[in-house]
Scaffold this active site. Structure first.
Site: not given
Ligand SMILES: C[S@@+](CC[C@H](N)C(=O)[O-])C[C@H]1O[C@@H](n2cnc3c(N)ncnc32)[C@H](O)[C@@H]1O
Length: 434
Positions: A256, A280, A377
């Site tokens: 990714c 991606d 994240c």
């Protein structure tokens, strides 16, 4: 066309909050319409309103019974832009008020001039201060901390001791971290170049060689930026390449990859890889990977593909895989305050399922003895430690390798502003030979 900065800020905030568009898409389009310093002011106003949205709306409600609706909604955001300036910036009050009132013209809502003037003068004269969101006890947490209630509840349950400090950290302005391209300079050499350029360094993470600058600056002021000597990347994101620890001769998959920060970092640290494949699902985002590779003079196979499928795969197993999974982004709210309003509670479950699908698929592309680094994240355990715990329980050839000093934890959860870094999660899995 609106080229008034306050008018543009009101439009951007309207597009994010009411229309569900990303600030990352809206802001550059608006910035393209203005010059120099105004670009920075526009960013400051948009970020500020999105950071403090519930508190600003609370202040407005104290002064206005009926909220502006329908075609007047942009006017609603213009008033918030005004309140933000008066309460949170050093723009002199008279300029903040008059410039905000002037923005009614390009927005074609002149009829709001009197109202906006009145509201802002009221805020300015401190009449509203006693009742302002920051000074009123017993307000709902969503207003006090300017975050959505569903998210606060999740944090309270996951981090009973830390939820308030996480929410406060999310309201801060993020620092600027840079990554030295070790193909050109050692950390020490580049620190010297920064010193010679009078650029102050606040922190150096010796483990990953990440540098935190004392103040954010234009990238073109960094020594050798155009020549690929340095990149901008948060300290937490810079842990990925070190943890993956790829070796000369490895074939690596970054599945990714866009916009390519970690792909490039891995290549900088290990230029003699056998191959680097960066995939991606979003073709447009892969353009950024290509730009970064070009600026840094690096090479990778770049493929538009779905990491949950194997249509794109050439049948060769990988030594190392980085899965920087699509996630809620709840660790990077201080950098992207629009996440608070774009992300909805029921997105989390869907993301967890997507992460599971990708993880399961790419695990089968890893060589026995190979390493997979899972990263997000996010700071939500369901996307992180719980996701990995479930994966290990379902795959007895997956062995968790410690990533932090706390060897009992499932992976390494970095909380926002911990050592000045973004909120991030890492878990390292080794594939046991059959
Ligand atoms: C967290 S970002 C990656 C950041 C990148 N690793 C870096 O360091 O610059 C997640 C990426 O996953 C991509 N993505 C989402 N779903 C995907 C899928 N099914 N297959 C491949 N990529 C996907 C998104 O387009 C996005 O670019």
């Amino acid at each position: 066309m609106a080229t008034n900065v306050r008018a543009l800020a009101a439009r951007c905030c309207f597009a994010v909050v009411d229309k569900g568009r990303s600030l990352g898409d809206e802001l550059p389009k608006a910035q393209a319409k203005i010059e120099g310093k105004d670009k920075g002011l526009l960013q400051e106003l948009c970020y500020g309103v999105l950071r403090y949205l519930p508190a600003l709306e609370y202040d407005l409600r104290q002064l206005m019974d009926k909220p502006l609706k329908g075609k007047q909604r942009v006017g609603h955001f213009l008033i918030l832009v005004g309140i933000y300036q008066v309460k949170h910036t050093r723009i002199p009050d008279h300029a903040a008020v008059s410039e905000t009132v002037a923005a009614t013209k390009p927005l074609k809502c002149d009829f709001l001039r009197g109202l906006i003037n009145g509201v802002l003068r009221n805020i300015q004269r401190n009449l509203a201060k006693e009742n302002s969101a920051e000074n009123t006890a017993n307000l709902p947490d969503a207003i006090k901390y300017s975050h959505p209630s569903w998210f606060i509840k999740k944090l309270q349950s996951a981090y009973p001791e830390q939820w308030e400090s996480i929410l406060t950290a999310n309201l801060e302005r993020p620092p600027m971290w840079i990554r030295v391209n070790q193909q050109h300079h050692t950390l020490e050499q580049y620190l010297l170049l920064l010193q010679q350029a009078d650029i102050e360094v606040e922190l150096v993470d010796k483990k990953s060689s990440a540098i935190k600058l004392a103040t954010a600056l234009d990238v073109n002021k960094l020594p050798g930026f155009v020549d690929g000597w340095v990149s901008v990347q948060d300290g937490a994101a810079q842990q990925a390449a070190t943890l993956l620890n790829s070796q000369a001769g490895d074939s690596v998959l970054d599945c990714c990859a866009a916009p390519g920060g970690k792909t490039c970092h891995i290549l900088e640290l290990t230029p003699e890889l056998a191959s680097m494949t960066a995939i991606d699902i979003e073709e447009s985002r892969l353009l950024r990977v290509k730009e970064n590779l070009t600026r840094l003079n690096l090479t990778a196979k770049v493929i538009t593909a779905d990491a949950a499928s194997q249509d794109w795969w050439d049948g060769q197993l990988y030594d190392r895989i980085l899965l920087d999974a699509p996630c809620s982004g709840t660790g990077v709210i201080r950098r992207h305050p629009d996440i608070k309003w774009l992300r909805k509670a029921d997105d989390i479950e869907k993301l967890v399922v997507l992460q599971q699908q990708i993880l399961k698929n790419i695990w089968s592309l890893l060589k026995p003895g190979g390493t997979l680094l899972y990263a997000t994240c996010s700071i939500l355990p369901e996307e992180n430690s719980q996701q990995i715990q479930q994966f290990i329980s379902e795959n007895n050839n997956a062995k968790l390798v410690p990533t932090s000093d706390n060897t009992n934890d499932i992976g390494w959860q970095i909380l926002p502003n911990e050592q000045s870094m973004d909120g991030f999660y890492y878990a390292k899995l080794e594939k046991q030979p059959a």
